[in-house]
Design an enzyme around this catalytic site. Structure first.
Site, PDB file in Angstrom:
ATOM      1  CB  ALA A   9      31.372  24.541  25.776  1.00  0.00           C
ATOM      2  N   GLY A  12      28.169  26.083  32.784  1.00  0.00           N
ATOM      3  CA  GLY A  12      29.476  26.373  33.519  1.00  0.00           C
ATOM      4  C   GLY A  12      30.606  26.682  32.812  1.00  0.00           C
ATOM      5  CB  ALA A  78      36.644  14.258  26.650  1.00  0.00           C
ATOM      6  CB  CYS A 159      17.776  18.099  38.164  1.00  0.00           C
ATOM      7  SG  CYS A 159      17.857  19.782  37.273  1.00  0.00           S
ATOM      8  CB  CYS A 353      15.776  28.583  41.791  1.00  0.00           C
ATOM      9  SG  CYS A 353      16.418  27.318  40.751  1.00  0.00           S
TER      10      CYS A 353
HETATM   11  C1  LIG Z   1      15.714  20.652  32.071  1.00  0.00           C
HETATM   12  C2  LIG Z   1      16.469  21.894  33.012  1.00  0.00           C
HETATM   13  C3  LIG Z   1      16.279  23.022  33.174  1.00  0.00           C
HETATM   14  C4  LIG Z   1      17.141  23.930  34.038  1.00  0.00           C
HETATM   15  N1  LIG Z   1      16.552  24.962  34.594  1.00  0.00           N
HETATM   16  C5  LIG Z   1      17.384  25.429  35.639  1.00  0.00           C
HETATM   17  C6  LIG Z   1      16.813  26.984  35.910  1.00  0.00           C
HETATM   18  O1  LIG Z   1      15.948  27.345  35.545  1.00  0.00           O
HETATM   19  N2  LIG Z   1      17.669  27.582  36.806  1.00  0.00           N
HETATM   20  C7  LIG Z   1      18.766  27.079  37.403  1.00  0.00           C
HETATM   21  O2  LIG Z   1      19.455  27.426  38.163  1.00  0.00           O
HETATM   22  N3  LIG Z   1      19.188  25.798  36.948  1.00  0.00           N
HETATM   23  C8  LIG Z   1      18.459  25.289  36.196  1.00  0.00           C
HETATM   24  N4  LIG Z   1      18.778  24.090  35.669  1.00  0.00           N
HETATM   25  C9  LIG Z   1      20.057  23.078  36.412  1.00  0.00           C
HETATM   26  C10 LIG Z   1      21.469  23.652  35.679  1.00  0.00           C
HETATM   27  O3  LIG Z   1      21.618  25.114  35.891  1.00  0.00           O
HETATM   28  C11 LIG Z   1      21.530  23.283  34.220  1.00  0.00           C
HETATM   29  O4  LIG Z   1      21.603  21.820  34.350  1.00  0.00           O
HETATM   30  C12 LIG Z   1      22.847  23.587  33.750  1.00  0.00           C
HETATM   31  O5  LIG Z   1      22.985  23.735  32.191  1.00  0.00           O
HETATM   32  C13 LIG Z   1      24.173  22.803  34.301  1.00  0.00           C
HETATM   33  O6  LIG Z   1      25.175  23.476  33.774  1.00  0.00           O
HETATM   34  P1  LIG Z   1      26.799  22.549  33.677  1.00  0.00           P
HETATM   35  O7  LIG Z   1      27.608  23.268  32.874  1.00  0.00           O
HETATM   36  O8  LIG Z   1      27.176  21.995  34.643  1.00  0.00           O
HETATM   37  O9  LIG Z   1      26.101  21.660  32.395  1.00  0.00           O
HETATM   38  P2  LIG Z   1      25.675  21.422  31.130  1.00  0.00           P
HETATM   39  O10 LIG Z   1      24.973  22.869  30.943  1.00  0.00           O
HETATM   40  O11 LIG Z   1      24.848  20.397  30.653  1.00  0.00           O
HETATM   41  O12 LIG Z   1      26.660  21.486  30.044  1.00  0.00           O
HETATM   42  C14 LIG Z   1      27.544  20.303  29.761  1.00  0.00           C
HETATM   43  C15 LIG Z   1      28.393  20.429  28.686  1.00  0.00           C
HETATM   44  O13 LIG Z   1      29.432  19.272  28.519  1.00  0.00           O
HETATM   45  C16 LIG Z   1      29.436  18.909  27.263  1.00  0.00           C
HETATM   46  N5  LIG Z   1      29.838  17.466  27.229  1.00  0.00           N
HETATM   47  C17 LIG Z   1      29.289  16.395  27.639  1.00  0.00           C
HETATM   48  N6  LIG Z   1      30.046  15.261  27.589  1.00  0.00           N
HETATM   49  C18 LIG Z   1      31.106  15.832  27.132  1.00  0.00           C
HETATM   50  C19 LIG Z   1      32.220  15.100  26.612  1.00  0.00           C
HETATM   51  N7  LIG Z   1      32.758  13.638  26.683  1.00  0.00           N
HETATM   52  N8  LIG Z   1      33.404  15.792  25.941  1.00  0.00           N
HETATM   53  C20 LIG Z   1      33.261  17.095  25.920  1.00  0.00           C
HETATM   54  N9  LIG Z   1      32.226  17.794  26.354  1.00  0.00           N
HETATM   55  C21 LIG Z   1      31.235  17.147  26.850  1.00  0.00           C
HETATM   56  C22 LIG Z   1      28.067  18.904  26.906  1.00  0.00           C
HETATM   57  O14 LIG Z   1      28.050  18.889  25.260  1.00  0.00           O
HETATM   58  C23 LIG Z   1      27.452  20.349  27.456  1.00  0.00           C
HETATM   59  O15 LIG Z   1      27.872  21.332  26.490  1.00  0.00           O
HETATM   60  C24 LIG Z   1      18.262  23.191  34.791  1.00  0.00           C
HETATM   61  C25 LIG Z   1      18.623  21.661  34.381  1.00  0.00           C
HETATM   62  C26 LIG Z   1      17.814  21.039  33.490  1.00  0.00           C
HETATM   63  C27 LIG Z   1      18.127  19.774  33.096  1.00  0.00           C
END
Ligand SMILES: Cc1cc2nc3c(=O)[nH]c(=O)nc-3n(C[C@H](O)[C@H](O)[C@H](O)COP(=O)(O)OP(=O)(O)OC[C@H]3O[C@@H](n4cnc5c(N)ncnc54)[C@H](O)[C@@H]3O)c2cc1C
Length: 430
Positions: A9, A12, A78, A159, A353
């Site tokens: 959560a 994405g 998970a 990243c 971005c």
């Molecule tokens: C510091 C930083 C700044 C960023 N800034 C930008 C920006 O300004 N603009 C941009 O476009 N992109 C940015 N990004 C890139 C990207 O948009 C983000 O990383 C974004 O949060 C990725 O979304 P996601 O849903 O893939 O993963 P995340 O948002 O990281 O979500 C993953 C989720 O999975 C959960 N999870 C993990 N393991 C498990 C498990 N075993 N069981 C259940 N749940 C689990 C976590 O708790 C978390 O809630 C940035 C990235 C970083 C690291």
């Protein structure tokens, strides 16, 4: 009745849940399995690390919003996905069965691949809100005592935007504290040139970022492989185009924030057919796993090949807007399967971005994210900082309200000519 489960959560996963819910019928069920009950807006972490934001300003309690929208939440997380049995094993030993699974688990942070790297070692991180809060204390100590700072990313990272952002935000925070004159800064990156960003540059990101670094007195080392980090000292090998070491550096530091390489989370890593060797979910153009056809992937969790060859491994970033396009396509495709049709929606993977510098910033649009591109644009200005703050507020409100894309957002995207799905971008399977 179908049971759709979203795993993760984050940026994405939460949007995925909202978009999926809007497409499901009243008898279908939607469950989100996450590590914990809270959404955290990762792009705000660089601000948390310099004290410009607090945890509660960038976090959302998910249970009440989900309850209002009829989405079940399992915050246990998970332990292992069992795709051959269509179930997720939770960390408490219980199982959640599914008809369709959408993996949105973001990255596992591979600090262990470089000895001494990461918050458990000798460098700070902004990848997680807990890390950013710890970095805040280290930044406080830097402001007090001064000393060299090293910011950047290690080999295999993907990243790069947040590394640049943090270098400039730290520069702004130090200037405001009148401590910048006591902090020589170096940017260390495996990118072959400044502004590559894992995308072979976008528009003139090379020129813009090099020039900004010169203006802000930030030195840099590109093609840099970090071999180990000791307390207060980073060991860096600078390589040539063939990948051979051309210089070795021992860089002292009082503060360092280095982004690690990413890999897939342990709950999916090593599942034959589901993941690639780094543990990322293998997907086809419909975001669907080719082996387990009721499993989809969105966000940082999915496998994307690198853009071209570089002397050191440099991954492709998965940015917010690109992730949103994956989400929209996946919602369409899972809904199609539930309706007995075949998936046809293909995400555009456009990158929009906003890289904040604290008082100004750089914006870029890569459409599509991977070259060759129809739009390859970058620009710099104070408006970028304002836009980023506005986007943060807008995005968090969207998460708190339980809505994915509002009417006004759709209008704005149309006006900009940016759509999550390429116009009528449906591709029937061969
Ligand atoms: C510091 C930083 C700044 C960023 N800034 C930008 C920006 O300004 N603009 C941009 O476009 N992109 C940015 N990004 C890139 C990207 O948009 C983000 O990383 C974004 O949060 C990725 O979304 P996601 O849903 O893939 O993963 P995340 O948002 O990281 O979500 C993953 C989720 O999975 C959960 N999870 C993990 N393991 C498990 C498990 N075993 N069981 C259940 N749940 C689990 C976590 O708790 C978390 O809630 C940035 C990235 C970083 C690291």
């Amino acid at each position: 009745m179908s049971h759709v489960v979203v795993l993760g959560a984050g940026l994405g996963g939460v949007l995925m849940a909202y978009e999926m819910k809007a497409k499901l019928g009243p008898s279908d069920k939607l469950t989100v399995v996450n590590l914990g009950p809270v959404y955290s807006f990762v792009p705000s972490n660089p601000w948390v690390a310099v004290g410009w934001r607090k945890r509660e300003e960038t976090s959302v309690e998910l249970a009440p919003v989900f309850a209002k929208r009829g989405i079940a939440l399992r915050p246990e997380g998970a332990k292992r996905v069992h795709p051959a049995e269509n179930r997720i094993e939770l960390t408490n030993g219980e199982s959640v069965p599914y008809d369709y699974l959408i993996v949105a688990t973001g990255p596992d942070l591979a600090f262990d691949e470089v000895p001494g790297l990461g918050p458990a070692g000798n460098t700070s991180s902004i990848c997680h809100i807990d890390h950013a809060e710890r970095a805040r204390a280290a930044v406080g100590a830097l402001i007090k005592s001064g000393g060299p700072a090293i910011i950047g990313a290690v080999q295999g990272a993907s990243c790069f935007g947040p590394a640049y952002e943090f270098a400039f935000i730290l520069d702004t925070a130090l200037r405001r504290a009148k401590a910048r004159d006591r902090v020589p800064m170096t940017f260390v990156t495996p990118e072959p040139y400044i502004g590559h960003l894992g995308l072979d540059g976008v528009g003139d990101t090379k020129g813009l970022l090099e020039s900004a670094m010169r203006e802000h007195h930030i030195k840099w080392i590109t093609n840099a492989k970090v071999t180990k980090v000791e307390s207060g000292k980073m060991f860096v090998e600078e390589v040539d185009e063939a990948g051979a070491t051309k210089a070795s550096h021992e860089l002292p530091f009082a503060f360092s924030m280095m982004l690690p390489a990413f890999r897939g989370i342990p709950a999916v890593h090593g599942i034959e057919g589901l993941t690639n060797p780094r543990g990322f979910i293998a997907i086809d153009k419909y975001q669907r796993n080719p082996v387990f056809k009721n499993v989809f992937g969105v966000g940082v969790a999915v496998a994307i090949p690198p853009v071209g060859k570089t002397p050191l491994p440099v991954g492709v970033p998965k940015t917010g807007f690109m992730i949103e396009s994956m989400v929209t396509a996946t919602a369409e495709n899972v809904a199609a399967l539930i309706a007995g049709k075949e998936p046809e929606a293909v995400a555009t993977w456009n990158a929009v971005c906003l890289a904040d510098f604290g008082d100004e910033g750089i914006a870029f649009i890569a459409q599509p994210q991977i070259p060759l591109r129809n739009v390859n644009w970058s620009s710099q200005g104070k408006w970028v900082h304002t836009a980023k703050v506005g986007f943060e507020k807008y995005f968090l409100r969207k998460i708190r309200q339980g809505k994915s894309e509002t009417f006004y957002e759709r209008l704005a995207l149309d006006a900009l000519g940016i759509r999550k799905l390429k116009e009528i971008h449906t591709e029937p399977a061969a």
